[in-house]
Design a protein around this motif. Structure first.
Motif, PDB file in Angstrom:
ATOM      1  N   SER A   8      47.672  31.571  37.762  1.00 55.94           N
ATOM      2  CA  SER A   8      46.890  32.833  37.212  1.00 55.94           C
ATOM      3  C   SER A   8      47.461  34.504  37.903  1.00 55.94           C
ATOM      4  O   SER A   8      46.805  35.291  37.658  1.00 55.94           O
ATOM      5  CB  SER A   8      44.892  32.108  37.332  1.00 55.94           C
ATOM      6  N   ASN A   9      48.085  34.037  38.477  1.00 61.08           N
ATOM      7  CA  ASN A   9      48.418  35.766  39.653  1.00 61.08           C
ATOM      8  C   ASN A   9      46.715  35.946  39.737  1.00 61.08           C
ATOM      9  O   ASN A   9      47.351  37.534  40.055  1.00 61.08           O
ATOM     10  CB  ASN A   9      49.243  36.286  38.431  1.00 61.08           C
ATOM     11  N   PHE A  10      45.801  35.459  39.986  1.00 54.32           N
ATOM     12  CA  PHE A  10      44.235  35.944  40.321  1.00 54.32           C
ATOM     13  C   PHE A  10      44.497  35.757  41.916  1.00 54.32           C
ATOM     14  O   PHE A  10      43.246  34.336  41.952  1.00 54.32           O
ATOM     15  CB  PHE A  10      43.635  35.926  39.039  1.00 54.32           C
ATOM     16  N   ARG A  11      44.671  36.356  42.519  1.00 50.39           N
ATOM     17  CA  ARG A  11      43.961  36.270  44.430  1.00 50.39           C
ATOM     18  C   ARG A  11      42.655  36.886  44.233  1.00 50.39           C
ATOM     19  O   ARG A  11      42.278  37.778  44.662  1.00 50.39           O
ATOM     20  CB  ARG A  11      45.386  37.213  44.822  1.00 50.39           C
TER      21      ARG A  11
ATOM     22  N   PRO B 222      33.470  44.819  40.795  1.00 50.13           N
ATOM     23  CA  PRO B 222      33.834  43.323  41.743  1.00 50.13           C
ATOM     24  C   PRO B 222      33.741  42.333  40.711  1.00 50.13           C
ATOM     25  O   PRO B 222      33.294  42.604  39.714  1.00 50.13           O
ATOM     26  CB  PRO B 222      32.647  43.868  42.408  1.00 50.13           C
ATOM     27  N   VAL B 223      33.705  41.822  41.112  1.00 51.40           N
ATOM     28  CA  VAL B 223      34.075  39.845  40.504  1.00 51.40           C
ATOM     29  C   VAL B 223      32.958  38.777  41.054  1.00 51.40           C
ATOM     30  O   VAL B 223      33.131  39.144  42.611  1.00 51.40           O
ATOM     31  CB  VAL B 223      35.578  39.628  40.785  1.00 51.40           C
TER      32      VAL B 223
ATOM     33  N   THR C 215      36.798  39.885  47.619  1.00 51.52           N
ATOM     34  CA  THR C 215      37.579  40.204  46.823  1.00 51.52           C
ATOM     35  C   THR C 215      38.828  40.102  46.489  1.00 51.52           C
ATOM     36  O   THR C 215      39.054  38.354  46.388  1.00 51.52           O
ATOM     37  CB  THR C 215      37.794  41.740  47.792  1.00 51.52           C
ATOM     38  N   ALA C 216      38.893  41.030  45.678  1.00 47.69           N
ATOM     39  CA  ALA C 216      40.120  39.508  43.738  1.00 47.69           C
ATOM     40  C   ALA C 216      40.437  41.202  43.513  1.00 47.69           C
ATOM     41  O   ALA C 216      40.831  42.620  44.063  1.00 47.69           O
ATOM     42  CB  ALA C 216      39.065  39.761  43.287  1.00 47.69           C
TER      43      ALA C 216
ATOM     44  N   PHE D 130      33.636  43.297  45.996  1.00 46.72           N
ATOM     45  CA  PHE D 130      34.741  44.290  46.182  1.00 46.72           C
ATOM     46  C   PHE D 130      35.990  44.691  45.065  1.00 46.72           C
ATOM     47  O   PHE D 130      36.358  43.517  45.592  1.00 46.72           O
ATOM     48  CB  PHE D 130      34.570  45.593  47.499  1.00 46.72           C
ATOM     49  N   CYS D 131      36.127  45.303  45.257  1.00 49.38           N
ATOM     50  CA  CYS D 131      37.578  45.747  44.350  1.00 49.38           C
ATOM     51  C   CYS D 131      37.947  47.007  45.380  1.00 49.38           C
ATOM     52  O   CYS D 131      37.936  47.750  45.490  1.00 49.38           O
ATOM     53  CB  CYS D 131      38.334  45.646  43.187  1.00 49.38           C
ATOM     54  N   GLN D 132      39.471  46.876  44.393  1.00 45.72           N
ATOM     55  CA  GLN D 132      40.497  48.181  45.063  1.00 45.72           C
ATOM     56  C   GLN D 132      40.294  49.600  44.618  1.00 45.72           C
ATOM     57  O   GLN D 132      39.927  50.277  45.049  1.00 45.72           O
ATOM     58  CB  GLN D 132      41.762  47.391  44.843  1.00 45.72           C
TER      59      GLN D 132
END
Length: 163
Positions: A42-45, A108-109, A97-98, A135-137
């Protein structure tokens, strides 16, 4: 007919710098956990960090597998590690976080339903809601008290615990 209404509340911040020192530090730990994600499909960390009452930090990151159902979310990796190793040291909070290189996350996810059910189980076990920090970046940060804010009709059947 009876009509019922469910309301939730959460705090929103522009960035982690607006949090208290302990919550900011936990966000940094979740970002570190993100680096250990195994997400080649997925390249989703996703990274998660639990802060225990003792101050110990427990980490989790999503772990994918080519047989998709065999993977596990970051939240459950951290929570199951806690349950197997530190069940007598209550969880106070979790930061999640993702990140992906494929697009910019602007909000945020939230945890999936399975992760929310596991969070709820451990909240019940320790008779204490968790502070959940998402949170996200490149977006806002949300702080929520307890899993019921996401999943108000959690599955619990008290009779299952009876012998």
């Amino acid at each position: 007919m009876n009509k019922h209404e469910i309301k939730i509340s959460f705090e929103e911040y522009d960035n982690p710098a607006q949090l208290n020192e302990a919550d900011r530090a936990l966000c940094l730990e979740a970002t570190e956990a993100l680096k250990k994600s195994h997400s080649p499909y997925s390249n989703f960390r996703v990274g998660a960090a639990l802060k225990l009452q003792s101050g110990r930090i427990v980490y989790g990151s999503n772990q994918e597998n080519v047989a998709y159902p065999s993977g596990l979310c970051a939240e459950r990796v951290a929570l199951f590690h806690w349950g197997a190793n530190y069940p007598e040291d209550p969880i106070e909070s979790i930061a999640i976080t993702a990140y992906t290189d494929d697009f910019t996350l602007t909000r945020p996810v939230t945890p999936c339903g399975s992760c929310l059910q596991v969070i709820a189980e451990y909240e019940k076990k320790q008779d204490q809601k968790l502070k959940i920090i998402l949170f996200c970046q490149d977006g806002p940060l949300w702080v929520v008290q307890g899993s019921e804010s996401f999943l108000p009709f959690l599955f619990f059947e008290e009779r299952l615990a009876q012998s």
